[in-house]
Design an enzyme around this catalytic site. Structure first.
Site, PDB file in Angstrom:
ATOM      1  N   ARG A   1      -2.300  -3.291  -1.913  1.00  0.00           N
ATOM      2  CA  ARG A   1      -1.135  -2.413  -1.678  1.00  0.00           C
ATOM      3  C   ARG A   1      -1.401  -1.484  -0.513  1.00  0.00           C
ATOM      4  NH1 ARG A   1       1.779   2.319  -2.660  1.00  0.00           N
ATOM      5  NH2 ARG A   1       3.957   1.925  -3.240  1.00  0.00           N
ATOM      6  N   CYS A   2      -2.619  -0.948  -0.426  1.00  0.00           N
ATOM      7  CA  CYS A   2      -2.964  -0.059   0.684  1.00  0.00           C
ATOM      8  C   CYS A   2      -2.820  -0.757   2.027  1.00  0.00           C
ATOM      9  CB  CYS A   2      -4.398   0.437   0.538  1.00  0.00           C
ATOM     10  SG  CYS A   2      -4.697   1.532  -0.868  1.00  0.00           S
ATOM     11  N   MET A   3      -3.103  -2.064   2.072  1.00  0.00           N
ATOM     12  CA  MET A   3      -3.128  -2.796   3.336  1.00  0.00           C
ATOM     13  C   MET A   3      -1.751  -3.319   3.753  1.00  0.00           C
ATOM     14  SD  MET A   3      -6.632  -5.036   3.232  1.00  0.00           S
ATOM     15  CE  MET A   3      -6.052  -6.084   1.882  1.00  0.00           C
TER      16      MET A   3
END
Length: 410
Positions: A399-401
């Site tokens: 999700r962060c990426m």
């Protein structure tokens, strides 16, 4: 042209996503600068690029359009004025304006083709790459111990944080740490000038020029009318109230913002490192964010009596709060690491709770978090694992990426 932004849930079918392939900025990491650049270790560039390519290919194989930050930023430089403005903005935010090296660095950046300009702004400029002439002032002699004219942006592959699409608009975020503040400048220029976005009147829910910080890892669009935002080490209560006011004023669909306080620590960087949505009524959670009896500080922000006000009420149980705002009879929390004290701490550190939903009940996760992944499967979630030995060194998961630009409505 089709309207380019639409995110009305965390789990709607993902159609377009913004990524940044790790680049030379990671090779400008050294042990002495790890802390200031927010890294715990130095990834091996060829390996992390291979893992990121695997991640991007996994998304494409599921029908997702993948667009890249550096490509869009390059295409946003539509004329010489925009190009010069970006150079000057970037140098000012790099604190280069009042130094003797300003003109030298500026002339170098102006000389670059626009694709090389963008990549150079991202990976930084070492002092040994440019030759300074003339006598040095005292402050410059002291600064010689610093190897950079422009510091690199190694966190750029975490595209989730500099901006976030909410509904039909976007928050262009003020990043909390100085090492990341310039990242959202690229998004500001893309939204304003790139042909894909500039022709549309895109609402701006948050402006990066404000005083208070907010980051995309704390912004979760949990339904067509509710946004959950973490009160974290990176996102302030003031920013949450501001974005709530702008959202209520600019989009009639949104009725509630659920502000969730999490421990302000490196391990619990953003809300999405401890809590993500994986299906209509299922969420991953790291048990460490909950107090005795599962209590938490949760605040529901709703429209106030005027356009500049919000009404705020408090809750203490996240399951009950989610049932309320999502109008569900039941909500299931799936504990990272199965709730085991050791496994949950280990897998949360490696982003076991940081899942990217590409459709309801289908998520992308890191392969290393095998306890959490098997537990998700036991709850009927389809888990697509991606390689993560080097990617995880940056302290961010799938999700962060990824910054979703377009999801189908549920």
């Amino acid at each position: 042209m089709k309207y380019p932004l639409n995110v009305t849930s965390e789990i709607g079918e993902l159609k377009t996503v913004l990524l940044k392939r790790p680049g030379k900025e990671l090779e400008n990491l050294t042990p002495e600068f790890l802390e200031v650049l927010l890294f715990d270790d130095i990834p091996f560039l060829p390996a992390i690029q291979k893992e990121h390519d695997y991640f991007a290919t996994t998304l494409r194989n599921r029908g997702v359009e993948v667009v890249y930050l550096d490509t869009l930023a390059t295409e946003a430089l539509i004329n010489d004025d925009v190009r010069m403005n970006l150079i000057e903005d970037f140098m000012r935010e790099s604190n280069l304006v009042e130094t003797r090296s300003y003109e030298m660095v500026k002339e170098y950046l102006i000389s670059l083709p626009k694709d090389q300009l963008i990549s150079t702004l991202m990976h930084g400029i070492r002092k040994n790459e440019l030759t300074s002439t003339g006598k040095k002032h005292l402050h410059e002699m002291l600064e010689d111990f610093d190897p950079f004219y422009l510091y690199p942006l190694p966190n750029l592959y975490f595209t989730r944080d500099p901006a976030a699409v909410i509904g039909n608009g976007v928050s262009v975020n003020r990043m909390n740490r100085s090492a990341r503040k310039r990242e959202s400048l690229f998004l500001q220029y893309i939204i304003k000038y790139h042909p894909r976005f500039a022709q549309h009147d895109i609402p701006l829910w948050f402006n990066r020029d404000g005083a208070y910080s907010i980051e995309g890892g704390d912004e979760l669009v949990i339904s067509h009318d509710t946004v959950a935002i973490g009160i974290s080490a990176r996102t302030t209560a003031q920013a949450i109230e501001k974005i709530a006011i702008n959202l209520f004023r600019g989009n009639s669909n949104y009725q509630k913002v659920m502000a969730v306080e999490i421990p302000k620590s490196r391990a619990f960087m953003h809300l999405d490192t401890v809590f993500t949505m994986v299906d209509h009524d299922k969420f991953t959670v790291h048990p460490g964010i909950q107090g005795p009896g599962g209590e938490m500080n949760i605040f529901i922000l709703e429209r106030g009596d005027s356009a500049e006000e919000v009404n705020i009420s408090q809750r203490s149980n996240i399951v009950e709060a989610l049932q309320e705002v999502l109008n569900l009879k039941e909500v299931t929390l799936i504990p990272c690491g199965g709730g085991d004290h050791i496994a949950s701490a280990r897998e949360q550190w490696n982003d076991g709770s940081n899942t990217l939903a590409i459709s309801p009940g289908v998520v992308v996760t890191y392969d290393r978090n095998y306890v959490s992944n098997e537990l998700l499967r036991s709850y009927g979630i389809e888990v697509i694992e991606v390689q993560s030995s080097e990617l995880a060194r940056g302290r961010g998961g799938p999700r962060c990426m990824s910054m979703p630009l377009y999801r189908e409505d549920l």
